[in-house]
Design an enzyme around this catalytic site. Structure first.
Site, mmCIF file in Angstrom:
data_model
loop_
_atom_site.group_PDB
_atom_site.id
_atom_site.type_symbol
_atom_site.label_atom_id
_atom_site.label_comp_id
_atom_site.label_asym_id
_atom_site.label_seq_id
_atom_site.Cartn_x
_atom_site.Cartn_y
_atom_site.Cartn_z
ATOM 1 N N GLN A 103 0.781 -1.150 -0.127
ATOM 2 C CA GLN A 103 0.115 0.022 -0.038
ATOM 3 C C GLN A 103 0.886 1.318 -0.151
ATOM 4 O O GLN A 103 0.328 2.201 -0.219
ATOM 5 C CB GLN A 103 -0.954 0.020 1.231
ATOM 6 N N ASP A 106 6.269 4.801 -1.488
ATOM 7 C CA ASP A 106 7.639 5.257 -0.900
ATOM 8 C C ASP A 106 8.786 4.430 -2.150
ATOM 9 O O ASP A 106 10.038 4.694 -1.989
ATOM 10 C CB ASP A 106 7.815 5.144 0.425
ATOM 11 N N HIS A 121 -1.463 1.501 -4.012
ATOM 12 C CA HIS A 121 -1.915 2.922 -4.051
ATOM 13 C C HIS A 121 -0.976 3.765 -4.855
ATOM 14 O O HIS A 121 -0.867 5.030 -4.541
ATOM 15 C CB HIS A 121 -1.837 3.107 -2.448
ATOM 16 N N SER A 192 -2.256 -1.175 9.383
ATOM 17 C CA SER A 192 -3.423 -1.172 10.221
ATOM 18 C C SER A 192 -4.769 -1.841 9.824
ATOM 19 O O SER A 192 -5.861 -2.164 10.268
ATOM 20 C CB SER A 192 -3.961 0.274 10.599
ATOM 21 N N ASN A 216 3.683 -6.686 13.478
ATOM 22 C CA ASN A 216 3.132 -5.501 13.761
ATOM 23 C C ASN A 216 3.730 -5.273 15.178
ATOM 24 O O ASN A 216 3.796 -5.929 15.940
ATOM 25 C CB ASN A 216 1.556 -5.358 13.526
ATOM 26 N N GLU A 218 1.804 -3.660 17.236
ATOM 27 C CA GLU A 218 0.472 -3.917 18.437
ATOM 28 C C GLU A 218 -0.208 -4.501 17.570
ATOM 29 O O GLU A 218 -0.561 -4.846 16.041
ATOM 30 C CB GLU A 218 0.009 -2.332 18.440
HETATM 31 C C1 BV8 Z 1 -11.868 3.242 -3.291
HETATM 32 C C2 BV8 Z 1 -2.908 7.690 -0.654
HETATM 33 C C3 BV8 Z 1 -13.512 2.779 -4.808
HETATM 34 C C4 BV8 Z 1 -1.510 7.616 -1.346
HETATM 35 C C5 BV8 Z 1 -4.121 6.318 0.670
HETATM 36 C C6 BV8 Z 1 -14.862 -0.884 1.289
HETATM 37 C C7 BV8 Z 1 -14.601 -0.819 0.096
HETATM 38 C C8 BV8 Z 1 -14.161 0.071 -0.908
HETATM 39 C C9 BV8 Z 1 -13.773 1.184 -0.332
HETATM 40 C C10 BV8 Z 1 -13.786 1.697 0.956
HETATM 41 C C11 BV8 Z 1 -14.440 0.470 1.639
HETATM 42 N N1 BV8 Z 1 -14.562 1.126 2.921
HETATM 43 C C12 BV8 Z 1 -14.301 2.354 3.011
HETATM 44 C C13 BV8 Z 1 -13.888 2.788 1.803
HETATM 45 C C14 BV8 Z 1 -13.305 4.040 1.360
HETATM 46 C C15 BV8 Z 1 -12.018 4.310 1.437
HETATM 47 C C16 BV8 Z 1 -11.450 3.733 2.847
HETATM 48 O O1 BV8 Z 1 -11.080 2.511 2.881
HETATM 49 N N2 BV8 Z 1 -11.613 4.315 3.811
HETATM 50 C C17 BV8 Z 1 -11.019 3.822 5.346
HETATM 51 C C18 BV8 Z 1 -10.043 4.905 5.723
HETATM 52 C C19 BV8 Z 1 -12.330 3.760 6.096
HETATM 53 N N3 BV8 Z 1 -11.146 3.519 0.590
HETATM 54 C C20 BV8 Z 1 -11.104 4.238 -0.810
HETATM 55 O O2 BV8 Z 1 -11.502 5.347 -0.793
HETATM 56 C C21 BV8 Z 1 -10.001 3.891 -1.618
HETATM 57 N N4 BV8 Z 1 -10.849 3.797 -2.983
HETATM 58 O O3 BV8 Z 1 -12.661 2.623 -2.550
HETATM 59 O O4 BV8 Z 1 -12.311 3.366 -4.670
HETATM 60 C C22 BV8 Z 1 -14.692 3.682 -5.147
HETATM 61 C C23 BV8 Z 1 -14.327 4.738 -6.206
HETATM 62 C C24 BV8 Z 1 -15.238 5.732 -6.326
HETATM 63 C C25 BV8 Z 1 -16.284 5.805 -5.474
HETATM 64 C C26 BV8 Z 1 -16.463 4.969 -4.447
HETATM 65 C C27 BV8 Z 1 -15.569 4.113 -4.162
HETATM 66 C C28 BV8 Z 1 -8.820 4.307 -2.019
HETATM 67 C C29 BV8 Z 1 -7.837 3.914 -0.799
HETATM 68 C C30 BV8 Z 1 -6.494 4.549 -1.070
HETATM 69 C C31 BV8 Z 1 -6.508 5.782 -0.206
HETATM 70 N N5 BV8 Z 1 -5.056 6.400 -0.464
HETATM 71 N N6 BV8 Z 1 -2.970 6.964 0.339
HETATM 72 C C32 BV8 Z 1 -0.821 8.421 -0.314
HETATM 73 O O5 BV8 Z 1 -0.728 9.787 -0.171
HETATM 74 O O6 BV8 Z 1 0.075 7.606 0.554
HETATM 75 S S1 BV8 Z 1 -4.357 5.779 2.105
HETATM 76 C C33 BV8 Z 1 -3.221 5.576 3.011
HETATM 77 O O7 BV8 Z 1 -3.322 4.252 4.341
HETATM 78 C C34 BV8 Z 1 -1.845 5.068 2.435
HETATM 79 O O8 BV8 Z 1 -1.749 4.658 0.981
HETATM 80 C C35 BV8 Z 1 -1.562 3.760 3.541
HETATM 81 O O9 BV8 Z 1 -0.947 2.829 2.627
HETATM 82 C C36 BV8 Z 1 -2.694 3.318 3.622
HETATM 83 C C37 BV8 Z 1 -3.103 2.290 4.564
HETATM 84 O O10 BV8 Z 1 -2.444 2.601 5.972
HETATM 85 P P1 BV8 Z 1 -1.370 1.688 6.468
HETATM 86 O O11 BV8 Z 1 -0.347 1.427 5.517
HETATM 87 O O12 BV8 Z 1 -1.924 0.719 7.174
HETATM 88 O O13 BV8 Z 1 -0.566 2.663 7.667
HETATM 89 P P2 BV8 Z 1 -0.951 3.056 8.971
HETATM 90 O O14 BV8 Z 1 -0.278 4.436 9.577
HETATM 91 O O15 BV8 Z 1 -2.480 2.738 9.166
HETATM 92 O O16 BV8 Z 1 -0.840 1.819 9.882
HETATM 93 C C38 BV8 Z 1 0.689 1.527 10.089
HETATM 94 C C39 BV8 Z 1 0.784 0.169 10.881
HETATM 95 O O17 BV8 Z 1 2.117 -0.052 11.016
HETATM 96 C C40 BV8 Z 1 0.111 0.340 12.197
HETATM 97 O O18 BV8 Z 1 -0.593 -0.672 12.383
HETATM 98 C C41 BV8 Z 1 1.559 0.357 12.968
HETATM 99 O O19 BV8 Z 1 1.093 -0.369 14.329
HETATM 100 C C42 BV8 Z 1 2.316 -0.402 12.413
HETATM 101 N N7 BV8 Z 1 3.959 -0.256 12.647
HETATM 102 C C43 BV8 Z 1 4.565 1.125 12.872
HETATM 103 N N8 BV8 Z 1 5.805 0.783 13.197
HETATM 104 C C44 BV8 Z 1 6.055 -0.428 12.671
HETATM 105 C C45 BV8 Z 1 4.995 -0.920 12.434
HETATM 106 N N9 BV8 Z 1 4.499 -2.518 12.171
HETATM 107 C C46 BV8 Z 1 5.964 -3.195 12.195
HETATM 108 N N10 BV8 Z 1 7.073 -2.503 12.574
HETATM 109 C C47 BV8 Z 1 7.208 -1.335 12.642
HETATM 110 N N11 BV8 Z 1 8.419 -0.653 13.094
#
Ligand code: BV8
Ligand code: ZN
Length: 254
Positions: A103, A106, A121, A192, A216, A218
């Site tokens: 996802q 980078d 993404h 997440s 992860n 957590e």
């Molecule tokens: C879409 C942009 C269709 C690029 C991002 C169900 C089905 C379809 C869609 C949806 C649905 N439910 C909701 C939706 C809408 C929405 C969505 O999912 N919303 C969520 C937030 C509720 N989805 C969309 O809009 C998607 N498109 O559905 O299109 C459509 C089309 C038209 C009309 C209707 C529908 C598009 C989703 C993409 C959004 N773009 N980013 C950018 O600028 O980067 S999202 C963003 O979140 C990033 O891309 C990222 O990759 C992504 C996921 O986040 P994570 O990678 O998980 O990162 P996060 O910080 O959350 O978590 C980090 C984790 O690492 C944590 O758990 C932490 O504990 C852990 N961690 C930290 N340090 C470490 C570690 N683990 C191990 N070692 C470590 N050292």
């Protein structure tokens, strides 16, 4: 074999596995200094994704959104792949089919040496004109030149990343589903697991009988579905799993 902290089921799977999928999120790049989105110091704590990572925000606040991506490009270009990225790339030496479904935008998996990568993404190093679709990749980061840039045709140039409300690249997504559906082991690393439809991928693997290992720091929404969750930093855990693989593969040779 020396005492190991990993369950026998995982070690047995590593002996026979051929198709491995790594489904990764921002957490795998955290140890490279690339901020995550939702952690304690995540990007979304300060700014709302709706205000930044969506097309309307870009049209409304073009300069601000463009600057946010320039800021992230600068971080990413200065970042190095960490031992987690490198361990995933090294898995390619021990298994015939290793796929990274990320996802992240980078580029760090590619820079670490992974060959088969599906970027669900997009990629922050690619940009295109919203009117004529001309590519503007690897744009320079000029601290003195603030604000969005325009195409020769006058159109706005945007990053080639998938914003909220936008469709994922269909071919990448379908290939990812296909690989998840035939994987023997699916590692879910540093995510997440709240963003869809990307977060369906590990479930596709699960439904196809794959062995799911979460890495992860957590518990997440996904933890209750994983066969095995390892709570630790990806940059430490993945090299440990890789060293188990090396032991297994070398004892198999004898
Ligand atoms: C879409 C942009 C269709 C690029 C991002 C169900 C089905 C379809 C869609 C949806 C649905 N439910 C909701 C939706 C809408 C929405 C969505 O999912 N919303 C969520 C937030 C509720 N989805 C969309 O809009 C998607 N498109 O559905 O299109 C459509 C089309 C038209 C009309 C209707 C529908 C598009 C989703 C993409 C959004 N773009 N980013 C950018 O600028 O980067 S999202 C963003 O979140 C990033 O891309 C990222 O990759 C992504 C996921 O986040 P994570 O990678 O998980 O990162 P996060 O910080 O959350 O978590 C980090 C984790 O690492 C944590 O758990 C932490 O504990 C852990 N961690 C930290 N340090 C470490 C570690 N683990 C191990 N070692 C470590 N050292
Ligand atoms: Zn143009």
């Amino acid at each position: 074999m020396s005492e190991t902290k990993f369950p026998k089921e995982l070690l047995d799977k590593l002996v026979t596995a051929e198709n491995i999928v790594f489904f990764t999120g921002a957490g795998i790049s955290a140890e490279s200094g690339v901020p995550t989105f939702r952690g304690k110091d995540g990007i979304w704590n300060k700014l709302k994704p709706e205000e930044l990572a969506n097309f309307n925000a870009f049209l409304r606040n073009t300069d601000m959104v463009w600057e946010w991506y320039q800021y992230r490009r600068k971080i990413v270009r200065e970042a190095q792949p960490n031992p987690g990225h490198l361990a995933i790339a090294e898995f390619q030496n021990y298994f015939p089919n290793v796929t990274v479904v990320t996802q992240n935008v980078d580029n760090l998996h590619k820079r670490a040496g992974s060959k088969k990568i599906y970027e669900l993404h997009g990629n922050i190093e690619r940009n295109f004109c919203i009117d004529c679709k001309k590519w503007y990749n690897d744009v320079p980061i000029d601290e003195n030149k603030k604000g969005a840039i325009k195409c020769d045709c006058g159109g706005l140039i945007r990053p080639d990343v998938v914003w909220f409300g936008e469709y994922l690249p269909q071919d990448e997504f379908k290939q990812s589903e296909w690989e998840a559906g035939r994987s023997d082991i699916c590692f879910v690393v540093g995510t997440s697991a709240v963003v869809y439809p990307a977060a369906y991928i590990p479930f596709t693997a699960l439904q196809a009988g794959s062995y799911l290992v979460e890495v992860n720091i957590e518990p997440t929404d996904f933890s209750s579905h994983a066969h095995y969750s390892y709570f630790g930093e990806a940059g430490k855990v993945l090299p440990e799993i890789l060293s188990e693989v090396k032991k297994i593969k070398s004892s198999k040779k004898q």
